[in-house]
Structures are given as C-alpha cells and as structure tokens.
Design an enzyme around this catalytic site. Structure first.
Site, PDB file in Angstrom:
ATOM      1  N   TYR A   1      40.786  76.923  23.249  1.00 54.04           N
ATOM      2  CA  TYR A   1      40.113  76.248  24.435  1.00 54.04           C
ATOM      3  C   TYR A   1      40.872  76.251  25.518  1.00 54.04           C
ATOM      4  CZ  TYR A   1      39.867  71.417  27.042  1.00 54.04           C
ATOM      5  OH  TYR A   1      39.831  70.861  27.920  1.00 54.04           O
TER       6      TYR A   1
ATOM      7  N   LYS B   1      38.711  78.599  28.649  1.00 53.55           N
ATOM      8  CA  LYS B   1      38.466  77.454  29.668  1.00 53.55           C
ATOM      9  C   LYS B   1      39.129  78.808  31.315  1.00 53.55           C
ATOM     10  CE  LYS B   1      36.884  74.047  30.014  1.00 53.55           C
ATOM     11  NZ  LYS B   1      35.458  73.943  30.731  1.00 53.55           N
TER      12      LYS B   1
END
Length: 493
Positions: free
Chosen positions: A237, A241
């Site tokens: 994640y 990002k």
C-alpha cells in the site's frame, strides 16, 4: 484580500475521484451543506453506466446517515433538487486512460468546465495484489494528473496520499516530496517502469502455468510485499502510494499540485455531527476486539504515539490547502495532516480510555450478558509476541494435533480451525507491526503555516474549517465521540 474557503468553493466546478469512499463522502457532504452555490461536482465512481452510477451515488453516499443533517435542514425534496442540479455521477475508473470515461460529450464538458481536481481514489489494503496496487495507487495517480492537464480551466490538482509513505524509520518526518526513483532502503535503484514490467512478467508466468485465481492472487500479493520490502517500504500500500507521488511530482509541469498526507483517519470530531464513521479503520479493529473481550494479548508499545486525526479535520485542511494554492504556477506542496507533533496521544492513553469505557458501558454478548473486559497482556516486541503465542497457543495446538493423529475422529476439525485462526492472527500482526511499534513523528510545518494564514488574514466564519489538532481533548473525544460512534455506525449495522 485572499478568499476564504466558502468564497473559494462558490461557483467552482470540482472533479472528485473515489466518491463512495469514506473521506470523499465527508468532503461532498461538507461542500453541499456549507456552499450550495458550488457550480458543479463531478463524482467519479466505478459503475457500468450512468444509471448504475446514480444508483450507487444514492445508496452509498446520499442516503446514508452522514447526510441526515443536510436532509433535515433542506427536506428530502429540496436535497434531491440540489443533488440533481449540482452533482454529476460519472462512471469511470482511474486505472484507465481518461479515467475510463466513455461518454465523449461528457468528457469534453469535464475538460472544459473543471476548475479543481481532487484525487481520493485508492486501494488501502496493506497487502494488496501488486497488479491492483500499481494500477490504482501508482499509474492511477498519473492518469488523474494527465486528465487534470487537459482541463483548460484547471487551477489545482489535490492528491490524497498517506503520511506513512515515509516507511517505518524513527524520528521527525518532514513534509518533503519524493524525487523520482528515490528509495527508503538507500541501496537499491527504483525504476517504476521496471516494477510494472516485473509484475506483467510474473502474471504471464502464472497464467502460463495454469494457476488458479486464488494462486494468482496470492502470488501477486507476495510479489508486492517483496518489492516493497526490497526498496525499504513495509507494505504494498505505502510503496505504491509513494510511487504515485513520484510520478505526479515528476510529470506535473505547470499544474499546481498539492499532496495531502493524512495519518490514521478517525470519526468526525464535529461536522456534520460528532462520531460518524464507516467501517473499521486502523485503530478501530483493536477497540472492537477489546470491547468484545477477544484481546487477551496485544503487540504494542504503550509509549508509541498513535497519530490520529478526525475525518472532518482532514477535509477542512484539504479545502484550506486548495483555497491557498489554486491558480499558482508549477508549485508542489506537501501537507502532513496529523496530531503527533502538536497534540500527541500514546497507545497507553488510548488503552486506558478504552478500558474505562467498556468497564462502564460493556458490550452485550449474544446470550444477553455484559462482556467483561480486562487489560490483557501488552507485549512490546515482535519476539515477545511470538514467544507468547508459541507458549500460549502453538504448544497446546501441537498436543491437540497429536491427539487428532492418534484419534482422528476426535479433534481434527478443531485443530484445523484453531491453526487457521493463529496463522491469520500472526499475518495481521505482521502487517500492522510497523504501525503498532512506530517511532516516527510527523512534522506539520506547512500545515501549521496554513492554519496561521487562515486565522490571521482571512477570518473564516464560525470555525467551520477548523483543523488544529491542539483543540482535541483525546480522552473526551475517544470516550464521548469516537467509541460511541463506532458502536452506533459500525457495530450496530
């Protein structure tokens, strides 16, 4: 004189991605409630067609409890009229060129009318499949940037990232952008196109080997975690990002770019009403497990600062940042939206408050009796936690396994069930461990300057755009707002 937030929102056309998500809903509600003179909001959401997009917008956004204040103020009919006039649901997908918008007339209208682009769409699963994480969080961010560049009136792109792109080191993390190819490990070279090709190659191999969907999914998850850790990030994640931020910063050209990095987002502090939340967020799984009497031991350092920030404060900061930077040329600004520097709260404090709350107001079990809670065992290192699990659960489980081998009809199912639960618990702890033992503090110098600028020179009316974490009393907020909100909006539903 610089416009205040209300004046800024008036007569603006705003594109918001990730519309059914938690944060986007709070933003949409806020704009409709406080500035009904907004010109238009294009809300991008995944749907088969315009009709399905409108159905999804109504059932997942407009008809939920979050909009009850607006519903009560305007009445059902007037709210429907306002939505029909101001809100355009757009079926689309940020992982596709032109955001997957198929209607060419709509596309031209969006490009000619949109003033502000706010990208909130993301996948937030820590161990997301690498192909999905790359397509949404990394290249999806680039697709939004390229779309924003085609907006002839585009004044600003505001991108919502996460403060935890910083990784898991300790110390004070500053509000600085990534450079292209930067890594946190320091000893590897990151090429985003190489990452994409690696993922595609792995996918081809898996399909060639005739793997099942489940095997492909697990392999893609493992690949994401492996690549993240190789380059110094704790999970897929935050890695994907961070790469999304790099692409946006590198290719932005003259478009003003604001990247907002919130910490752990919690229930609303004040608006539209205190305690609204949707789903179990990072800290909430722990609170709920504790209230249900299921948390006998836990991995956490009582002195670890848990950087929490209410959702309405994040939205207020987003609107203030957009107001401040709209129309600037070629500027990129990072804002940390959190509390760890200005008003820190430790896991120890949160644990005390939670214990007091569930002691006074216990949850009720299915048999109708109140659930008794105890503080449980707190372990401060992964080594201690693993040892505890081995002694408390794994050794008894091995004995159970031996019994099931000798008497296969007796305990086999129980062994399999308990073994699965332990593996799941250990996997969750490994995923969350970087945040449970996190030793970083987020510098918010830019955000503090923004707060001062708004207070001193603009004079917002009635504090509707408050985002100063120093105003939060954490004990009061947790006991009287957040935990009751969790019980009302998540557990009871």
């Amino acid at each position: 004189m610089e416009a205040n937030c209300l004046q800024f929102l008036g007569d603006k056309t705003i594109l918001i991605t990730g519309a059914p998500g938690f944060l986007a809903k709070v933003l949409v509600e806020k704009i409709l409630r406080l500035q009904p003179n907004v010109k238009k909001m294009y809300l991008l959401l995944r749907a088969a067609d315009t009709k399905a997009a409108m159905q999804r917008l109504r059932s997942e956004v407009l008809e939920i409890d979050l909009f009850k204040v607006l519903r009560n103020d305007l009445g059902e009919e007037n709210l429907n009229d306002l939505v029909c006039e101001k809100v355009v649901p757009v079926p689309g997908d940020i992982s596709i060129h032109n955001l997957g918008v198929k209607d060419s007339d709509l596309l031209q209208r969006m490009w000619s009318e949109t003033d502000i682009i706010i990208n909130i769409a993301a996948t937030t699963n820590f161990d997301e499949r690498y192909d999905i994480g790359l397509s949404i969080n990394t290249f999806g961010a680039l697709n939004v940037l390229n779309f924003a560049k085609k907006c002839v009136k585009g004044q600003l792109l505001l991108h919502v990232s996460t403060a935890y792109v910083c990784g898991e080191n300790s110390g004070l993390f500053q509000e600085k952008p990534f450079t292209m190819g930067e890594t946190l490990s320091g000893n590897t070279k990151l090429d985003i196109n190489v990452e994409f090709e690696l993922m595609k190659q792995k996918m081809k191999e898996l399909q060639h080997q005739d793997c099942s969907e489940q095997e492909i999914s697990q392999s893609m998850k493992d690949l994401g975690m492996a690549r993240a850790k190789l380059h110094g990030w704790p999970n897929t994640y935050v890695f994907t990002k961070a790469m999304g931020e790099m692409l946006m910063g590198n290719y932005r050209e003259n478009l003003p770019l604001v990247i907002v990095r919130p910490t752990m987002i919690t229930s609303t502090l004040a608006e539209p009403f205190p305690g609204w939340i949707e789903g179990l967020r990072t800290i909430d799984s722990v609170i709920v497990a504790y209230g249900k009497g299921r948390l006998q031991c836990f991995l956490a350092d009582p002195n670890t600062v848990f950087d929490l920030i209410p959702a309405d404060m994040v939205v207020n900061a987003m609107i203030a940042a957009a107001t401040a930077h709209s129309g600037e040329t070629g500027v990129q600004t990072i804002y940390h939206i959190g509390s760890s520097l200005q008003n820190p709260v430790t896991f120890g404090q949160l644990r005390e408050t939670t214990t007091r709350y569930f002691t006074k107001k216990p949850l009720v079990a299915r048999n109708g009796l109140p659930i008794k809670v105890s503080k449980g065992t707190l372990l401060t290192t992964m080594g201690q936690f693993s040892l505890y699990i081995t002694l408390r659960y794994k050794i008894p489980l091995l004995i159970l396994r031996l019994i099931s081998i000798i008497y296969p009809w007796s305990q086999g199912d129980k062994y399999d069930e308990d073994s699965r639960k332990i593996k799941l618990a250990m996997r969750l702890v490994e995923l969350y461990q970087p945040y449970l033992l996190f030793k970083g503090i987020f510098d918010d110098l830019n955000t503090e300057r923004l707060r001062r600028r708004r207070k001193e020179s603009i004079k917002e009316l009635d504090g509707s755009f408050e985002f100063d974490p120093k105003s939060i009393n954490w004990d009061d907020y947790m006991a009287n707002t957040h935990i009751p909100g969790l019980i009302t909006h998540v557990l009871k539903q």
